[in-house]
Design an enzyme around this catalytic site. Structure first.
Site, mmCIF file in Angstrom:
data_model
loop_
_atom_site.group_PDB
_atom_site.id
_atom_site.type_symbol
_atom_site.label_atom_id
_atom_site.label_comp_id
_atom_site.label_asym_id
_atom_site.label_seq_id
_atom_site.Cartn_x
_atom_site.Cartn_y
_atom_site.Cartn_z
ATOM 1 N N TRP A 355 14.285 5.176 -5.586
ATOM 2 C CA TRP A 355 15.137 6.250 -5.077
ATOM 3 C C TRP A 355 16.254 5.716 -4.184
ATOM 4 O O TRP A 355 17.054 6.485 -3.669
ATOM 5 C CB TRP A 355 14.312 7.287 -4.311
ATOM 6 C CG TRP A 355 13.862 6.846 -2.938
ATOM 7 C CD1 TRP A 355 13.441 5.602 -2.567
ATOM 8 C CD2 TRP A 355 13.797 7.650 -1.757
ATOM 9 N NE1 TRP A 355 13.104 5.578 -1.238
ATOM 10 C CE2 TRP A 355 13.310 6.833 -0.721
ATOM 11 C CE3 TRP A 355 14.080 8.987 -1.488
ATOM 12 C CZ2 TRP A 355 13.109 7.292 0.586
ATOM 13 C CZ3 TRP A 355 13.874 9.451 -0.190
ATOM 14 C CH2 TRP A 355 13.400 8.617 0.825
ATOM 15 N N ASP A 356 16.320 4.379 -4.000
ATOM 16 C CA ASP A 356 17.343 3.796 -3.137
ATOM 17 C C ASP A 356 18.754 4.170 -3.584
ATOM 18 O O ASP A 356 19.696 4.040 -2.799
ATOM 19 C CB ASP A 356 17.182 2.277 -3.102
ATOM 20 C CG ASP A 356 15.831 1.853 -2.556
ATOM 21 O OD1 ASP A 356 15.788 1.266 -1.470
ATOM 22 O OD2 ASP A 356 14.817 2.119 -3.222
ATOM 23 N N GLU A 494 4.935 7.181 2.287
ATOM 24 C CA GLU A 494 4.161 6.229 1.475
ATOM 25 C C GLU A 494 2.840 5.787 2.098
ATOM 26 O O GLU A 494 1.983 5.269 1.389
ATOM 27 C CB GLU A 494 4.987 4.973 1.132
ATOM 28 C CG GLU A 494 6.127 5.223 0.171
ATOM 29 C CD GLU A 494 6.781 3.943 -0.319
ATOM 30 O OE1 GLU A 494 6.758 2.935 0.419
ATOM 31 O OE2 GLU A 494 7.318 3.937 -1.428
ATOM 32 N N LYS A 616 5.349 5.198 7.762
ATOM 33 C CA LYS A 616 6.028 3.936 7.451
ATOM 34 C C LYS A 616 7.524 4.062 7.712
ATOM 35 O O LYS A 616 8.172 3.155 8.216
ATOM 36 C CB LYS A 616 5.777 3.572 5.984
ATOM 37 C CG LYS A 616 6.518 2.334 5.494
ATOM 38 C CD LYS A 616 6.281 2.116 4.006
ATOM 39 C CE LYS A 616 7.102 0.971 3.455
ATOM 40 N NZ LYS A 616 6.963 0.831 1.981
ATOM 41 N N GLN A 617 8.076 5.216 7.347
ATOM 42 C CA GLN A 617 9.515 5.458 7.433
ATOM 43 C C GLN A 617 9.727 6.962 7.497
ATOM 44 O O GLN A 617 8.785 7.732 7.294
ATOM 45 C CB GLN A 617 10.224 4.871 6.224
ATOM 46 C CG GLN A 617 9.759 5.447 4.898
ATOM 47 C CD GLN A 617 10.250 4.651 3.705
ATOM 48 O OE1 GLN A 617 10.582 3.488 3.802
ATOM 49 N NE2 GLN A 617 10.285 5.290 2.553
#
Length: 804
Positions: A355-356, A494, A616-617
């Site tokens: 998805w970057d 994630e 995580k993010q």
């Protein structure tokens, strides 16, 4: 030139792998890591050449089960050159005494240079200067130039130049237990006096690659005889040149290389074309001349001038732009390849597309939007596979994979290795269905910036509608709540792929996924309105979308369930997140620092990160990254939720900041963005951390395996769109600037609706100059004032800084 050159003034073997990735040279068609010529794969070096979309699948038996992985293939090493003096050893940078060393990457000219002054075991001192490029002008060409100066010796000398197919995929330690032998040798040999060729094939994808090279040698003020000897092995071909070297007389060696594959267009066959091209180019300087001109064109259009506190910000911003175009540029536009999360710079993530794109496409949208269009076509061509994946899971429409490679099937691994513990663990990250919303978002953003109704009509609307069909079939109706829900998904975080104690993968009602599903349905309906009646009618008929289904989409938009905490003030990451345990953050921060892969650490300790409130993010905060406060408020109001951005956005940021481990380079990009309006100093601090994330390898060794393109593009986008407050909506280009106090000025060119616009922003002034284009008039909104700009017109505004 200091703002154009990445320079290292020391040789540090333990940093070589990182520098090899950062100083990779490429042109969008292929890329080659910056390992010194002649270096062999090992602890300190990893030569690698990677072809855009050059994948191959292999099977490996792990823990009693056969697993198939698709890898980005490490193709033959074309850079191999060595030399030796008399009967001594072949030059090895790790086996000599380094007297002086300098390595530089010239971003303006796309040139890798290295200077080594060294002393060998016989006290002979030699100066070696090398230059390397992968041509941005002719995508099939690369070249190396050596200048060798014997400083205190003379004697017989040998040059060994080779094309080496004795390579495998060993660049990522955690993948080394997997099968990595992808190449089958087909042919090798020599042609004319100075030519070599090598032909290989990938074992499963059957991509044939041919490399041809010429090695030329010249001498300063003398002409010794040169003996040439050919060497042939099954997967290796070389030539040795033996001659007399004279003290303080420069020996110039040029290796010109051509590379073709069976996928190339307008060729007879790869080997014929490679030989032909390499013979038609006479020198390094000839190739360099046109290569440099191609880079000049990129920089003229896409450079950003950044005046701010600190020395590295300008050059690192350019490094990020440089690597974006080395991964995907004008030489890639006709290729059927996507945008890999780690570039063509190494083997991390196996070269897959995630998805970057969400972080990368905005840069292309406002510089060279034709590149975005081509990348969206990568997704469109894999629509049939996405339809099959959805049907196979019992859904309708299109379900795109979390990891995509050659043909669009799901490439996410079934198990992954935790390098901290050495354990192989099940991997459920393929349940990140939000990748579908990311693709839909990218389609719409491209359309908003370009106004490309042709693309929307023929391709974009079909993508949007098929993804909307998927969400329509994915939702379930909760009779008790009278709300629609989405189950069995994983969010951007994630870390949480299932509930504690559950053997069933997936989560219920990830807020980001649910809201972006509504966003997709809403914009799919808008896309239909943009089409002419005939095209809309035909497309709806082709996709079997009835009026009843469209009505259901509207109903889902009005009744999607979103979990909230704290009296409805905090958006809950997923249903049940609040029931997880608290983590002792001070303990882990003191031991591992601010940035850590908490999932690997806890698993090594016999625990599981899914038991804790830990991220995580950014997950929920992605909503504030992708949408303006006004748009998010409108979306939540549509679903029946009251949302006060001024009060609730800061509350949500503070809540999730305290429990984020920043285990992804994307994390600081998002935090910098969401702080840009309310805490500019903190935004700038997060920007700086994102900017150095690869250069300083803050993830602890991951950059050596491949750069992080999403984070690189994200830092560029923070300057382009975030700090200028640039938005594209209602057929207007909006600006609402808010520079951090540490920034004096930013200056760039952008394209909007086929129109070039020069933008300069200081702490007080916003300046525009229209350079025209294919469309002479554009509408711009600043300070709520709408203006029409014509070609050649200049306008300046004193803007007010808004805090929210």
């Amino acid at each position: 030139m200091k703002d154009w050159i990445i320079k290292y003034s020391d040789y540090s073997p333990d940093k070589e792998l990182l520098r090899e990735a950062l100083c990779t040279v490429g042109n969008g068609y292929f890329a080659t890591r910056a390992a010194s010529e002649g270096a062999m794969a090992g602890e300190n070096h990893y030569p690698g050449t990677y072809l855009a979309g050059g994948y191959n699948r292999l099977e490996t038996t792990i823990a009693g089960r056969v697993i198939e992985n698709e890898d980005l293939v490490n193709w033959p090493d074309w850079t191999l050159i060595r030399f030796k003096i008399e009967n001594g050893d072949w030059f090895d940078i790790d086996a000599v005494e380094i007297i002086e060393f300098e390595q530089s990457l010239n971003l303006k000219e796309g040139l890798l240079e290295r200077m080594i002054k060294f002393r060998d075991k016989e006290d002979r001192e030699t100066l070696l200067n090398s230059r390397r490029l992968v041509s941005m002008s002719e995508k099939h060409l690369a070249a190396i130039e050596w200048k060798i100066r014997p400083l205190n010796w003379k004697g017989r000398m040998a040059i060994h130049t080779a094309l080496n197919a004795h390579v495998s995929n060993m660049g990522v330690p955690r993948y080394r237990a997997l099968n990595g032998r992808h190449l089958i040798p087909l042919d090798r040999g020599s042609f004319e006096e100075d030519g070599l060729y090598l032909k290989v094939k990938s074992s499963q994808s059957e991509i044939v690659m041919s490399q041809a090279c010429r090695t030329c040698i010249n001498f300063e003020l003398y002409e010794p005889s040169v003996e040439r000897f050919d060497i042939k092995e099954e997967n290796y071909v070389a030539q040795e040149l033996i001659f007399d070297a004279r003290e303080n007389k420069v020996i110039t060696v040029e290796k010109l290389v051509a590379l073709y594959t069976s996928r190339d267009m307008a060729i007879a066959n790869p080997l014929t074309e490679a030989k032909k091209l390499v013979k038609r180019n006479s020198s390094f300087e000839e190739i360099f001349k046109f290569h440099k001109m191609a880079w000049e064109e990129y920089w003229e259009q896409c450079d950003i001038l950044l005046k701010a506190e600190g020395d590295l910000h300008q050059v690192l911003l350019r490094l990020h732009i440089f690597h974006l175009f080395q991964t995907y540029g004008l030489k890639t536009i006709d290729l059927d390849v996507g945008m890999p999360a780690r570039g063509w710079h190494g083997e991390a993530y196996r070269g897959h597309i995630f998805w970057d794109e969400l972080f990368i496409f905005p840069f292309y949208n406002i510089t060279i939007p034709e590149l975005t269009r081509a990348l969206l076509m990568y997704r469109y061509r894999r629509l049939a596979e996405a339809r099959f994946a959805a049907a196979n899971e019992g859904y309708k429409g299109a379900m795109f994979p979390w990891q995509s490679g050659s043909n669009g099937r799901e490439e996410t691994q079934i198990v992954h290795l935790n390098p901290e513990s050495g354990n192989w663990l099940p991997d459920h990250t393929h349940l990140q269905r939000h990748v579908n919303a990311a693709i839909a978002y990218n389609v719409w953003q491209y359309f908003q910036v370009t106004g490309d109704l042709q693309f929307l009509s023929f391709y974009g609307a079909e993508l949007l509608l098929e993804i909307a069909k998927f969400w329509n079939s994915k939702v379930t109706y909760n009779e008790e709540r009278e709300k629609y829900e989405i189950h069995k998904v994983v969010g951007p975080d994630e870390y949480h792929t299932s509930y504690p104690g559950s053997s069933e993968p997936g989560l219920r009602n990830n807020a980001y996924t649910n809201i972006m599903a509504v966003w997709t349905l809403k914009h799919a309906l808008l896309a239909i309105e943009k089409l002419n009646d005939r095209r809309a009618r035909n497309l709806l008929g082709l996709l079997e979308i009835s009026e009843e289904e469209l009505s259901r989409w509207k109903k889902i938009c009005r009744n999607m369930f979103i979990p909230f905490l704290k009296d409805g003030k905090i958006i809950e990451q997923f249903e049940g997140f609040d029931q997880l345990k608290e983590l002792d953050w001070n303990k882990y921060h003191s031991k591992y620092g601010k940035t850590m892969r908490l999932d690997r650490i806890l698993e090594k300790e016999g625990d599981d990160v899914k038991n804790y409130k830990a991220g995580k993010q950014p997950d929920v905060l992605m909503l504030f990254f992708l949408s303006s406060s006004e748009e998010l408020k409108e979306l939540l109001n549509l679903m029946g939720y009251n949302f006060d951005p001024k009060e609730q956005i800061p509350l949500n940021i503070n809540y999730y900041k305290a429990i984020t481990s920043h285990g992804s380079t994307l994390s600081k990009v998002v935090y910098s963005w969401v702080y840009a309006r309310s805490h500019r100093d903190q935004s700038w601090q997060d920007f700086k951390e994102a900017l150095i994330s690869d250069f300083s390898d803050i993830q602890g060794g991951t950059t050596a395996e491949g750069i992080h393109l999403g984070a690189m593009a994200g830092t560029v986008d923070l300057i382009y769109r975030c700090y200028t407050g640039m938005e594209f909506k209602n057929d207007c280009l909006y600006f609402n600037p808010g520079l951090p106090h540490n920034v004096r000025e930013i200056h760039f060119r952008c394209r909007y609706r086929r129109h070039w616009l020069e933008v300069r922003l200081t702490q007080d002034l916003l300046y525009f100059k229209s350079h025209g284009g294919w469309q002479n008039l554009i509408k711009i909104v600043v300070n709520d004032e709408e203006i029409i700009m014509k070609k050649g017109e200049e306008r300046s505004f004193s803007y007010r800084k808004k805090e929210c």
